[in-house]
Design a protein around this motif. Structure first.
Motif, mmCIF file in Angstrom:
data_model
loop_
_atom_site.group_PDB
_atom_site.id
_atom_site.type_symbol
_atom_site.label_atom_id
_atom_site.label_comp_id
_atom_site.label_asym_id
_atom_site.label_seq_id
_atom_site.Cartn_x
_atom_site.Cartn_y
_atom_site.Cartn_z
ATOM 1 N N PRO A 153 0.838 -1.211 0.000
ATOM 2 C CA PRO A 153 0.000 0.000 0.000
ATOM 3 C C PRO A 153 0.870 1.257 0.000
ATOM 4 O O PRO A 153 2.017 1.238 0.442
ATOM 5 C CB PRO A 153 -0.807 -0.091 1.295
ATOM 6 N N ILE A 154 0.322 2.339 -0.497
ATOM 7 C CA ILE A 154 1.029 3.618 -0.560
ATOM 8 C C ILE A 154 0.473 4.527 0.531
ATOM 9 O O ILE A 154 -0.739 4.679 0.671
ATOM 10 C CB ILE A 154 0.820 4.282 -1.928
ATOM 11 N N ASP A 155 1.363 5.096 1.331
ATOM 12 C CA ASP A 155 0.937 6.057 2.353
ATOM 13 C C ASP A 155 0.733 7.414 1.709
ATOM 14 O O ASP A 155 1.594 7.910 0.987
ATOM 15 C CB ASP A 155 1.994 6.185 3.462
ATOM 16 N N LEU A 156 -0.424 7.991 1.949
ATOM 17 C CA LEU A 156 -0.712 9.315 1.394
ATOM 18 C C LEU A 156 -0.596 10.377 2.460
ATOM 19 O O LEU A 156 -0.883 10.299 3.549
ATOM 20 C CB LEU A 156 -2.116 9.349 0.781
#
Length: 76
Positions: free
Chosen positions: A73-76
């Motif tokens: 997952p990508i941290d925003l």
């Protein structure tokens, strides 16, 4: 950019407007008028599929359980 409404109800577009689009003689437009009175012209295009029609086209599509993972997952 300007347009002029002629006496015979025809709308004439200036050269600077025409040079920015892919307009051809006889091209038809859909016209919308906003509550504030702004006029929006959109080129008539063949009807596109709705989201529901696209989803119905996916019926029967098999998604393999061993497909490649998407990644972390990508941290925003």
């Amino acid at each position: 950019m300007t347009a002029t409404l002629e006496a015979d109800h025809k709308l004439s577009l200036s050269e600077d407007v025409l040079s920015q689009g892919h307009f051809t003689d006889g091209m038809e437009f859909r016209v919308s008028v906003t509550p504030s009175g702004a006029m929006i012209l959109r080129p008539n295009q063949p009807r596109r599929k709705s989201l529901v029609e696209h989803l119905r086209g996916l019926q029967g599509l098999e998604i393999l359980p061993n497909r490649e993972p998407l990644g972390p997952p990508i941290d925003l």
